[in-house]
Motif scaffolding. Structure first.
Motif, PDB file in Angstrom:
ATOM      1  N   ALA A  95      34.702   7.443  -4.299  1.00 31.47           N
ATOM      2  CA  ALA A  95      35.067   7.680  -2.892  1.00 31.47           C
ATOM      3  C   ALA A  95      34.018   7.085  -1.956  1.00 31.47           C
ATOM      4  O   ALA A  95      32.820   7.168  -2.228  1.00 31.47           O
ATOM      5  CB  ALA A  95      35.168   9.190  -2.652  1.00 31.47           C
ATOM      6  N   ARG A 147      44.041  12.295   5.447  1.00 35.68           N
ATOM      7  CA  ARG A 147      42.578  12.171   5.533  1.00 35.68           C
ATOM      8  C   ARG A 147      41.897  13.492   5.850  1.00 35.68           C
ATOM      9  O   ARG A 147      40.687  13.522   6.080  1.00 35.68           O
ATOM     10  CB  ARG A 147      42.201  11.123   6.599  1.00 35.68           C
ATOM     11  N   VAL A 171      42.630  16.639  -3.856  1.00 36.07           N
ATOM     12  CA  VAL A 171      43.354  15.476  -4.404  1.00 36.07           C
ATOM     13  C   VAL A 171      43.015  15.185  -5.873  1.00 36.07           C
ATOM     14  O   VAL A 171      43.850  14.646  -6.613  1.00 36.07           O
ATOM     15  CB  VAL A 171      43.130  14.221  -3.510  1.00 36.07           C
ATOM     16  N   ARG A 180      50.197  10.589 -12.922  1.00 37.95           N
ATOM     17  CA  ARG A 180      49.647   9.226 -12.945  1.00 37.95           C
ATOM     18  C   ARG A 180      50.703   8.243 -13.463  1.00 37.95           C
ATOM     19  O   ARG A 180      50.832   7.141 -12.955  1.00 37.95           O
ATOM     20  CB  ARG A 180      48.398   9.138 -13.825  1.00 37.95           C
ATOM     21  N   GLY A 239      41.509   1.256  -6.054  1.00 37.53           N
ATOM     22  CA  GLY A 239      41.712   2.604  -6.583  1.00 37.53           C
ATOM     23  C   GLY A 239      40.593   3.021  -7.523  1.00 37.53           C
ATOM     24  O   GLY A 239      39.405   2.758  -7.268  1.00 37.53           O
ATOM     25  N   ARG A 240      40.988   3.708  -8.612  1.00 37.80           N
ATOM     26  CA  ARG A 240      40.000   4.183  -9.584  1.00 37.80           C
ATOM     27  C   ARG A 240      40.227   3.557 -10.964  1.00 37.80           C
ATOM     28  O   ARG A 240      39.308   3.391 -11.742  1.00 37.80           O
ATOM     29  CB  ARG A 240      40.106   5.712  -9.759  1.00 37.80           C
ATOM     30  N   ASP A 241      41.514   3.255 -11.269  1.00 28.28           N
ATOM     31  CA  ASP A 241      41.887   2.820 -12.627  1.00 28.28           C
ATOM     32  C   ASP A 241      42.678   1.513 -12.583  1.00 28.28           C
ATOM     33  O   ASP A 241      43.453   1.238 -13.477  1.00 28.28           O
ATOM     34  CB  ASP A 241      42.761   3.901 -13.283  1.00 28.28           C
ATOM     35  N   ARG A 267      37.732  13.327 -15.948  1.00 28.52           N
ATOM     36  CA  ARG A 267      39.087  13.715 -16.363  1.00 28.52           C
ATOM     37  C   ARG A 267      39.488  12.903 -17.597  1.00 28.52           C
ATOM     38  O   ARG A 267      38.985  11.777 -17.813  1.00 28.52           O
ATOM     39  CB  ARG A 267      40.075  13.504 -15.216  1.00 28.52           C
TER      40      ARG A 267
END
Ligand code: DC
Length: 234
Positions: free
Chosen positions: A9, A91, A99, A109, A129-131, A187
């Protein structure tokens, strides 16, 4: 080309991703808004966020659309949740704090990743994103992993909130960000981590312009490599 930018983030993914996409004339897509929209829908529908089956059914039934901004108020895009403009609602601190819970559900997902791949199929894209580099687009042409110290990221988020005239306390923002980092990276389903072939950039103490120049350099180099490869393997 498909370009992925992953990272924790407030690492600068959205600012840099949007700037890069604009420069290249590519589609910019911030996948975080999808997980945020699911979280908002959970609250709107008064569903128990810890009930994975109910949250998944909801995630599969809602319509999330991202369009160019339909009004000029500093937004990068407009997010529609079942036809309602929820761009700024995504936001709020309640979304930030929760989240990571729906984001950890493999079934949620699965539904989001299918939509993200469909969007990427449209062509040139900068997806953040993250992935994205690890799971969503493992064959992407360029993978960036953007990092920064948690203190600097918390300071950026704190300043953003104050700029939007929202109350903010730095120590609280920092504690929540540390917690979200932990949840996102520990996770089981698609944890936050750099893809093995990602280029890692640390933006701590670096102005946006400098990091953007670094990214442009990487892209120019990769384009030259691809052009050279084309010449030797026609
Ligand atoms: O980038 P962001 O802060 O808007 O993302 C919000 C949350 O969504 C983040 O804490 C984890 C989740 N997320 C995810 O799990 N996978 C993505 N590709 C993007 C975001």
């Amino acid at each position: 080309m498909k370009i992925t930018i992953d990272g924790p983030a407030a690492s600068g993914k959205s600012t840099l991703g949007a700037a890069l996409a604009k420069q290249l004339g590519y589609l910019y897509f911030d996948t975080g808004v999808m997980y945020r929209a699911v979280t908002l829908a959970v609250f709107q529908h008064k569903i128990d966020i810890h009930d994975e089956a109910a949250v998944t059914a909801l995630a599969q039934s809602i319509r999330i659309e991202v369009t160019p901004p339909h009004t000029l108020d500093g937004r990068q895009y407009t997010v529609w949740l079942d036809g309602q403009d929820v761009t700024w609602n995504l936001r709020g601190p309640e979304i930030d704090a929760n989240v990571s819970i729906p984001s950890a559900y493999a079934t949620v997902r699965h539904a989001m990743v299918a939509q993200q791949r469909r969007i990427a199929e449209r062509g040139n894209v900068v997806m953040v994103g993250r992935d994205i580099g690890t799971v969503v687009l493992p064959d992407a042409d360029i993978k960036i992993y953007l990092d920064a110290s948690v203190e600097e990221r918390a300071q950026r988020r704190h300043s953003e909130l104050l700029a939007r005239e929202q109350p903010s306390d730095y120590a609280e923002v920092l504690a929540k960000m540390q917690q979200r980092d932990l949840l996102d990276s520990s996770r089981a389903a698609s944890p936050l981590r750099p893809a093995p072939d990602a280029i890692i950039i640390d933006s701590t103490n670096k102005p946006v312009g400098i990091v953007l120049a670094e990214l442009e350099h990487i892209i120019a180099d990769r384009r030259l490599d691809k052009a050279a490869l084309k010449r030797v393997t026609p």
